[in-house]
Structure formats: structure tokens, C-alpha cells
Design a protein around this motif. Structure first.
Motif, short mmCIF file in Angstrom:
data_model
loop_
_atom_site.label_atom_id
_atom_site.label_comp_id
_atom_site.label_asym_id
_atom_site.label_seq_id
_atom_site.Cartn_x
_atom_site.Cartn_y
_atom_site.Cartn_z
N LEU A 163 -4.34 12.21 17.29
CA LEU A 163 -4.68 11.66 18.40
C LEU A 163 -5.33 12.98 19.19
CD1 LEU A 163 -2.16 8.56 18.91
CD2 LEU A 163 -4.36 8.71 17.77
N PRO A 164 -6.36 12.51 19.97
CA PRO A 164 -7.05 11.43 20.04
C PRO A 164 -8.24 10.97 19.14
CG PRO A 164 -8.04 12.88 21.36
CD PRO A 164 -6.90 13.64 20.86
N TYR A 165 -8.45 11.90 18.05
CA TYR A 165 -9.60 11.97 17.29
C TYR A 165 -9.52 10.82 15.99
CZ TYR A 165 -9.46 16.61 18.92
OH TYR A 165 -9.34 17.75 19.65
N ILE A 166 -8.29 10.49 15.77
CA ILE A 166 -8.17 9.54 14.57
C ILE A 166 -7.24 8.51 14.98
CG2 ILE A 166 -7.34 9.19 11.97
CD1 ILE A 166 -10.16 10.56 11.96
N ARG A 167 -7.76 7.21 15.20
CA ARG A 167 -7.11 5.98 15.56
C ARG A 167 -7.12 5.10 14.42
NH1 ARG A 167 -9.65 3.53 20.09
NH2 ARG A 167 -8.09 2.38 20.13
N GLY A 168 -6.00 3.99 14.79
CA GLY A 168 -6.38 2.70 13.84
C GLY A 168 -5.91 2.86 12.35
N SER A 169 -6.70 2.32 11.38
CA SER A 169 -6.02 1.99 9.98
C SER A 169 -6.57 3.49 9.03
CB SER A 169 -6.67 0.83 9.26
OG SER A 169 -6.21 -0.22 10.03
N LEU A 170 -5.53 3.59 8.33
CA LEU A 170 -5.86 4.52 7.21
C LEU A 170 -6.14 5.88 7.65
CD1 LEU A 170 -7.99 2.43 4.47
CD2 LEU A 170 -5.31 3.02 4.53
N PRO A 171 -5.26 6.35 8.71
CA PRO A 171 -5.81 7.59 9.34
C PRO A 171 -5.97 8.88 8.60
CG PRO A 171 -3.75 7.08 9.88
CD PRO A 171 -4.05 5.86 9.25
N VAL A 172 -4.94 8.96 7.34
CA VAL A 172 -4.99 10.06 6.57
C VAL A 172 -6.34 10.23 5.87
CG1 VAL A 172 -3.91 11.34 4.49
CG2 VAL A 172 -2.43 10.40 6.28
N TRP B 93 0.97 -1.27 -0.01
CA TRP B 93 0.01 0.09 -0.03
C TRP B 93 1.00 1.20 0.11
CZ3 TRP B 93 -1.34 4.30 3.06
CH2 TRP B 93 -2.41 4.92 2.55
N TYR B 94 1.77 1.34 0.86
CA TYR B 94 2.87 2.43 0.98
C TYR B 94 3.72 2.65 -0.29
CZ TYR B 94 1.89 4.63 5.64
OH TYR B 94 1.23 5.31 6.63
N ASN B 95 3.91 1.36 -0.96
CA ASN B 95 4.89 1.52 -2.09
C ASN B 95 3.99 2.07 -3.36
OD1 ASN B 95 7.39 0.45 -1.73
ND2 ASN B 95 6.51 -1.72 -1.51
N ARG B 96 2.70 1.83 -3.13
CA ARG B 96 1.97 2.42 -4.07
C ARG B 96 1.89 3.69 -4.31
NH1 ARG B 96 -3.73 2.91 -4.91
NH2 ARG B 96 -4.12 1.86 -2.94
N GLN B 97 1.76 4.33 -2.98
CA GLN B 97 1.45 5.80 -2.48
C GLN B 97 2.68 6.61 -2.67
OE1 GLN B 97 -1.55 6.59 -2.08
NE2 GLN B 97 -2.42 4.75 -1.46
N SER C 14 -10.69 0.19 5.04
CA SER C 14 -11.83 -0.09 4.38
C SER C 14 -11.37 -0.01 2.97
CB SER C 14 -12.79 1.09 4.64
OG SER C 14 -13.33 1.71 3.42
N GLY C 15 -12.02 -0.88 1.77
CA GLY C 15 -11.52 -1.05 0.59
C GLY C 15 -12.00 0.39 -0.30
N THR C 16 -13.11 1.27 0.39
CA THR C 16 -13.42 2.50 -0.48
C THR C 16 -13.04 3.57 0.10
OG1 THR C 16 -15.17 2.54 0.92
CG2 THR C 16 -15.55 1.00 -1.00
N ILE C 17 -12.60 3.77 1.38
CA ILE C 17 -12.20 5.16 2.21
C ILE C 17 -10.95 5.88 1.19
CG2 ILE C 17 -10.68 3.79 3.66
CD1 ILE C 17 -12.59 7.02 4.51
N GLU C 18 -10.03 5.06 0.71
CA GLU C 18 -9.05 5.82 0.08
C GLU C 18 -9.58 6.57 -1.12
OE1 GLU C 18 -5.41 5.16 -3.01
OE2 GLU C 18 -5.58 3.63 -1.41
N ASN C 19 -10.53 5.91 -2.12
CA ASN C 19 -10.90 6.66 -3.01
C ASN C 19 -12.12 7.99 -2.76
OD1 ASN C 19 -9.89 5.20 -5.30
ND2 ASN C 19 -11.03 3.67 -5.42
#
Length: 281
Positions: A128-137, A50-54, A223-228
Motif C-alpha cells: 500500500l498505497p499502490y496495490i489495493r483490493g483483490s488479487l494484489p500479488v 482460491w487459496y486452497n488451490r494455490q 479478474s478471471g484472467t489476471i492470475e494467468n
């Protein structure tokens, strides 16, 4: 006051682009790790992809590998099949470290994260503390929360350890998603550099008082859709937190975005936490 040489180790998925950007920033400041412990696994390959792609494919950053760095800097590299295994632990303990930095890692167990004098620090690419976990950006863009990176101590509660420093990442109108991802990586490197300065000059890690668990937002899932969704929101200019209102022209779109240091949350008290004994000069 006497400044001391800080011995740090990197713990990361093998050749993770996040960790490689962080290492480039640390090395540029003359901070060479004692050891770099990296996990080679299916999980690691997935996270790095994922990071390589970005960073590499889309943002077009020419990024040295860990072995490239070792051509000019001498440090030990250990490849393990699980960053929580006994080889990983032994490698970290043998290095007699002041601190461990995570450079893109999974869930780290307590015996691993406590294997250095000041424990383990993470840079989470969300405020933090608002955005935790995966794909925070991506989640920050979706939820209209400013983009930023939080330097915090690793504990057994994901992304909930006491935080040390936060830095906003400036987002220009017209900035691409992958550019913002890269800017969070460079900001992470700046924050790890500041952690080394802090240990070197203060002899302690100064943490803000622990926020209650209730203050933290939900742990965001992959999530599969959140990036788009995030990409579309940026493309349509609907994101609420452009820090520079001028339209990014084609020429300067690839220029690095300046990050501004402005903690979003001002805690009531700032306590100097001496995780173990005060560092000796």
C-alpha cells in the motif's frame, strides 16, 4: 519496561489457508489466540477455494486446520454464518481482546473492527498505497510493483487504514506464482507477530501518518484472467522486481524465500497513535 501478555482474536473465513499459515506462525512464537471467529458461508467457500488451490494443491504445503491447532493449543472457536453478525460481535467483546487480526476476511463493519482495545489489524498482500483490493500479488506482477505485505489498521475505507509496517517479499527468478502467494502468507504471520511484540513492549500501536486518499491506487477488481497473465509473466522472466537474480534451480525452488524488511515508502512523520488508552502493564 514491563511486557504484558497480549490477548488477540482471529477473525476469518472458516479454515482460510491464509489464516491457518498466520496462526501457525503466531503459535510458533507462543502466541495463542483467545478466540477464533470464523464465517461459514458461500462467500467463504469461494475465497478459501482460491487459496486452497494455490497453497495446498499447487505449492504442496501441508497445512493444519484450525481444529488441528486446537488439538495441542487451547482456544475458543466460534463458527458464524456472517462475520458481521451479533454472535460474532458478542464473541469478540466477551473475549476482552487487545487486538483482532484478520486471517482472510470480507468487508468488516465498524462495530466489529472496533471490538478490541487497539481495534483490528489486517495484513494486505500488496504494498500500500499502490496495490489495493483483490488479487494484489497478481496485480503487482502485472504492474511491475514489488511484492510485499502491509500491516495496517482496519478502517471503513478498504485497504486505506494507517499502515504500521511493510515487508518486501523476495522473489527469485523462477519462483512460481503459488510459491509467492505462500510467502506472502508467512510474511503476514511475521508481521502479526511483530504487532504483538509492539503492543507487549510499547503499550501502543505505532502507526505511520495517514496518507491522503489521493495517494492510494485504484481498488483492484477480481479478474478471471489476471492470475494467468501473472503466471505467464513469471514463467517468461519478464517481471521487473526479481530480488535475487540467480536462476532458481529445481532443487531449491521449493526452499522458502527470505523476506527482507525494507519499507518502500518512508513517511515524513511517524506518530505514535494511542487508539484508546495506553495499555497498562
Amino acid at each position: 519496561s514491563m511486557t504484558k501478555k497480549v490477548k488477540y482474536g482471529m477473525l476469518m473465513f472458516e479454515d482460510h489457508p491464509y489464516g491457518r499459515v498466520v496462526l501457525s506462525k503466531l503459535l510458533a512464537n507462543g502466541h495463542v489466540p483467545t478466540v477464533c471467529v470464523e464465517e461459514r458461508s458461500a462467500t467463504s467457500a469461494k475465497r478459501c477455494k482460491w487459496y486452497n488451490r494455490q497453497v495446498i494443491d499447487m505449492a504442496g504445503i501441508k497445512l493444519p486446520t484450525v481444529d488441528n491447532f486446537r488439538e495441542t493449543q487451547s482456544f475458543k472457536r466460534v463458527i458464524v454464518d456472517d462475520m458481521n453478525n451479533s454472535t460474532s460481535l458478542q464473541s469478540l467483546l466477551e473475549a476482552d481482546l487487545d487486538v483482532i487480526f484478520l486471517g482472510g476476511a470480507g468487508i468488516v463493519k465498524e462495530n466489529i473492527f472496533s471490538a478490541a482495545k487497539f481495534g483490528t489489524l489486517n495484513t494486505h498482500p500488496g504494498l500500500l498505497p499502490y496495490i489495493r483490493g483483490s488479487l494484489p500479488v497478481a496485480w503487482s506482477i502485472k504492474k511491475d510493483i514489488p511484492i510485499g505485505v502491509t500491516l495496517h489498521t482496519v478502517t471503513d475505507k478498504l485497504d486505506c487504514g494507517p499502515w504500521i509496517k511493510q515487508e518486501r517479499v523476495a522473489v527469485a527468478r523462477g519462483a512460481t506464482f503459488e510459491r509467492i502467494i505462500y510467502d506472502t502468507c508467512t510474511t503476514a504471520g511475521d508481521l502479526f507477530n511483530s504487532a504483538i511484540e509492539m503492543i507487549s513492549t510499547e503499550g501502543v500501536i505505532i502507526e505511520h501518518s495517514q496518507l491522503p486518499q489521493s495517494a492510494f491506487g485504484p481498488n483492484m477488481k477480481w479478474s478471471g484472467t489476471i492470475e494467468n497473465e501473472a503466471r505467464e509473466k513469471l514463467a517468461s522472466g519478464q517481471y521487473a522486481h526479481y530480488t535475487k537474480e540467480e536462476m532458481a534451480s529445481e532443487e531449491n525452488r521449493s526452499a522458502p524465500v527470505v523476506s527482507v524488511s525494507r519499507p518502500l515508502i518512508i513517511p515524513q512523520t511517524v506518530t505514535s497513535v494511542e487508539s484508546q488508552k495506553k495499555a497498562t502493564a
